[in-house]
Design a protein around this motif. Structure first.
Motif, PDB file in Angstrom:
ATOM      1  N   ILE A 343       0.839  -1.207   0.000  1.00 44.46           N
ATOM      2  CA  ILE A 343       0.000   0.000   0.000  1.00 44.46           C
ATOM      3  C   ILE A 343       0.868   1.248   0.000  1.00 44.46           C
ATOM      4  CG2 ILE A 343      -1.640   1.342   1.360  1.00 44.46           C
ATOM      5  CD1 ILE A 343      -2.905  -1.309   2.245  1.00 44.46           C
ATOM      6  N   ASN A 344       1.936   1.248   0.796  1.00 45.99           N
ATOM      7  CA  ASN A 344       2.825   2.411   0.834  1.00 45.99           C
ATOM      8  C   ASN A 344       3.458   2.658  -0.531  1.00 45.99           C
ATOM      9  OD1 ASN A 344       2.332   2.854   3.541  1.00 45.99           O
ATOM     10  ND2 ASN A 344       4.111   1.685   4.238  1.00 45.99           N
ATOM     11  N   ILE A 351       0.763   9.222  -5.948  1.00 45.14           N
ATOM     12  CA  ILE A 351       1.018  10.637  -5.706  1.00 45.14           C
ATOM     13  C   ILE A 351       2.012  11.189  -6.718  1.00 45.14           C
ATOM     14  CG2 ILE A 351       2.027  12.283  -4.077  1.00 45.14           C
ATOM     15  CD1 ILE A 351       0.879  10.502  -1.822  1.00 45.14           C
ATOM     16  N   MET A 352       3.087  10.452  -6.974  1.00 52.90           N
ATOM     17  CA  MET A 352       4.105  10.945  -7.908  1.00 52.90           C
ATOM     18  C   MET A 352       3.564  11.018  -9.334  1.00 52.90           C
ATOM     19  SD  MET A 352       7.724   9.361  -6.528  1.00 52.90           S
ATOM     20  CE  MET A 352       7.144   7.693  -6.213  1.00 52.90           C
ATOM     21  N   GLN A 353       2.761  10.040  -9.722  1.00 57.06           N
ATOM     22  CA  GLN A 353       2.175  10.076 -11.067  1.00 57.06           C
ATOM     23  C   GLN A 353       1.208  11.235 -11.224  1.00 57.06           C
ATOM     24  OE1 GLN A 353       0.481   6.229 -12.072  1.00 57.06           O
ATOM     25  NE2 GLN A 353       2.310   5.767 -13.275  1.00 57.06           N
ATOM     26  N   SER A 354       0.506  11.575 -10.155  1.00 60.02           N
ATOM     27  CA  SER A 354      -0.509  12.629 -10.230  1.00 60.02           C
ATOM     28  C   SER A 354       0.102  14.006 -10.451  1.00 60.02           C
ATOM     29  CB  SER A 354      -1.352  12.642  -8.956  1.00 60.02           C
ATOM     30  OG  SER A 354      -0.609  13.128  -7.848  1.00 60.02           O
ATOM     31  N   GLU A 355       1.415  14.133 -10.255  1.00 62.17           N
ATOM     32  CA  GLU A 355       2.056  15.433 -10.418  1.00 62.17           C
ATOM     33  C   GLU A 355       2.145  15.844 -11.886  1.00 62.17           C
ATOM     34  OE1 GLU A 355       5.807  15.112  -8.459  1.00 62.17           O
ATOM     35  OE2 GLU A 355       4.960  15.497  -6.467  1.00 62.17           O
ATOM     36  N   ARG A 356       1.987  14.894 -12.800  1.00 57.83           N
ATOM     37  CA  ARG A 356       2.100  15.211 -14.221  1.00 57.83           C
ATOM     38  C   ARG A 356       0.737  15.082 -14.900  1.00 57.83           C
ATOM     39  NH1 ARG A 356       7.230  12.470 -17.005  1.00 57.83           N
ATOM     40  NH2 ARG A 356       6.612  14.038 -18.531  1.00 57.83           N
ATOM     41  N   THR A 377      -7.258  11.820  -7.460  1.00 63.27           N
ATOM     42  CA  THR A 377      -6.126  11.223  -6.763  1.00 63.27           C
ATOM     43  C   THR A 377      -6.510  10.884  -5.329  1.00 63.27           C
ATOM     44  OG1 THR A 377      -4.529  12.416  -8.138  1.00 63.27           O
ATOM     45  CG2 THR A 377      -3.741  11.584  -6.023  1.00 63.27           C
ATOM     46  N   ASP A 378      -7.253  11.771  -4.678  1.00 64.70           N
ATOM     47  CA  ASP A 378      -7.696  11.506  -3.301  1.00 64.70           C
ATOM     48  C   ASP A 378      -8.603  10.279  -3.245  1.00 64.70           C
ATOM     49  OD1 ASP A 378      -6.260  13.569  -2.212  1.00 64.70           O
ATOM     50  OD2 ASP A 378      -7.923  15.009  -2.269  1.00 64.70           O
ATOM     51  N   ASP A 379      -9.468  10.121  -4.248  1.00 66.34           N
ATOM     52  CA  ASP A 379     -10.331   8.925  -4.292  1.00 66.34           C
ATOM     53  C   ASP A 379      -9.476   7.656  -4.356  1.00 66.34           C
ATOM     54  OD1 ASP A 379     -12.671  10.434  -4.280  1.00 66.34           O
ATOM     55  OD2 ASP A 379     -12.765  10.528  -6.472  1.00 66.34           O
ATOM     56  N   MET A 380      -8.454   7.674  -5.208  1.00 61.64           N
ATOM     57  CA  MET A 380      -7.590   6.509  -5.344  1.00 61.64           C
ATOM     58  C   MET A 380      -6.827   6.238  -4.052  1.00 61.64           C
ATOM     59  SD  MET A 380      -8.111   5.219  -8.258  1.00 61.64           S
ATOM     60  CE  MET A 380      -6.771   4.041  -8.199  1.00 61.64           C
TER      61      MET A 380
END
Length: 412
Positions: A343-344, A351-356, A377-380
């Motif tokens: 999970i971590n 989170i890192m993918q969501s930056e782009r 992203t928060d939903d995921m």
């Protein structure tokens, strides 16, 4: 915080955007419900072939113009075809929004010239030959063909040499008119996007798309036959192979099933490329080059893959090791420590993918196209953090103990 907005134009074209004006770029893409599963035998490989042809010029731009303009915008643009959709996308600076939307929209109405079709046929045939020469030598395609049957989800995205050699440009034009209709498409955007401007521009550019006449539906295939160029033999003899490539397939969750989150975590625990059970038992010990598992989700069904690459002499013993790992996880479930680690890792990746914006575009467009659903992203992250040992252990029992098919590509 990102804002999600969507609308449907009068012609049926859906527009969906995740807007974040803090971004330094914007990504745009047309997502089309057109993939290998939508083809009939004489169209096999046509969705992918058509993807190539969409870059070969329009009434307003030559093929050279299309590529030159992409370069001028500094955009990272490309396309891909899968079993269920074809996607055309680009990422640019926000100031170029109007120009990239104009270009992508123009590409959605290609010339489909006969001379370009004949030239590109050779390119596709070369792509098929190159792919078949690379490990695992078509074994994944064979697994899908055996598991789902050689049509629908089992149809090859590239097609076969036989289907491409006999394909007609008229068939492509008819297929385009059936599948590339505005109601069968989504224009998605993410990042620093002017949504109101996007909607206004798209409505003007696509105003006449719905007026394209609908061709007749092709005759259904004879399911009692096997398409030309297809074999459903479960052993692929590869004379020059130095290793063996083993693929197993069984049932998995669909893209609409809530089990998909638990199954993704299960795959990380069992077969992630680093730190998983299979990694420590087979990779770290040097017994195999690849030993992994993963779920593959489609709109209405799914599959669970097991993949092994090793010396041919070790296939039997390594298969037994994999089966022992799977049996233990089915019987005893997963441990909290290894689930927390999975999970971590997934949380950090999300989170890192969501930056782009370009990364966010694909999930946004595909999900809106196939299920008219938006996941932030928060939903995921919430879905990932809500996973527990019980849910993942239940997924192991449900998806790791069913009947499977096996494909082996190796020297005889």
């Amino acid at each position: 915080m990102p804002e999600f907005r969507e609308t449907t134009l009068p012609n049926g074209l859906r527009i969906a955007a995740e807007i974040d004006n803090r971004g330094y770029s914007a990504a745009f893409g047309y997502f089309v419900r057109s993939g290998a599963r939508d083809e009939v035998d004489h169209e096999s490989g046509l969705s992918h072939f058509l993807e190539h042809m969409m870059f070969k010029g329009t009434a307003n731009r030559s093929a050279a113009d299309v590529n030159r303009e992409l370069d001028e915008l500094g955009g990272q643009g490309n396309a891909y075809t899968s079993e269920e959709q074809t996607v055309y996308y680009a990422t640019v600076l926000p100031k170029f929004q109007d120009r990239i939307v104009d270009l992508l929209s123009d590409m959605m109405r290609p010339s489909l010239a006969e001379v370009e079709f004949e030239t590109e046929r050779d390119v596709i045939l070369e792509e098929i030959a190159k792919y078949e020469d690379q490990p695992p030598f078509g074994a994944f395609e064979r697994a899908l063909e055996v598991y789902f049957g050689p049509r629908g989800l089992g149809r090859r995205v590239l097609g076969t040499s036989e289907s491409i050699e006999t394909m007609k440009c008229e068939a492509m034009r008819a297929y385009f008119q059936r599948r590339y209709r505005p109601e069968n498409m989504v224009l998605a955007a993410s990042g620093n996007v002017d949504f109101d401007g996007l909607v206004e521009q798209a409505e003007k550019l696509s105003a006449d798309w719905a007026s394209t006449p609908m061709p007749s539906t092709p005759d259904p295939d004879d399911d009692k036959t096997v398409p030309a160029g297809i074999s459903i033999d479960r052993h692929l003899e590869i004379p020059d192979a130095h290793q063996a490539y083993l693929i197993r397939m069984t049932d998995g969750p669909s893209a609409a099933c809530d089990d998909r989150f638990a199954t993704r975590a299960l795959a990380a625990v069992v077969g992630d490329e680093g730190g998983s059970r299979l990694f420590w038992d087979l990779i770290d010990t040097g017994k195999a080059e690849v030993a992994t598992v993963w779920p593959q989700e489609f709109m209405d069904t799914g599959a669970w893959f097991t993949y092994l690459v090793c010396d041919p002499a070790d296939v039997k013993s390594n298969t037994k090791l994999i089966e022992d790992v799977i049996d233990r996880v089915v019987k005893d479930g997963v441990q909290k420590e290894e689930l927390d680690q999975a999970i971590n890792k997934a949380t950090a990746g999300c989170i890192m993918q969501s930056e782009r914006p370009s990364n966010r575009l694909f999930g946004l467009g595909s999900r809106w196209l196939t299920h008219r659903e938006y996941f932030s992203t928060d939903d995921m992250l919430d879905r990932l953090k809500s996973l527990d040992v019980a849910a993942v252990s239940a997924a192991a029992k449900k998806y790791c103990s069913g009947e499977s098919i096996e494909i082996l590509a190796a020297k005889s």
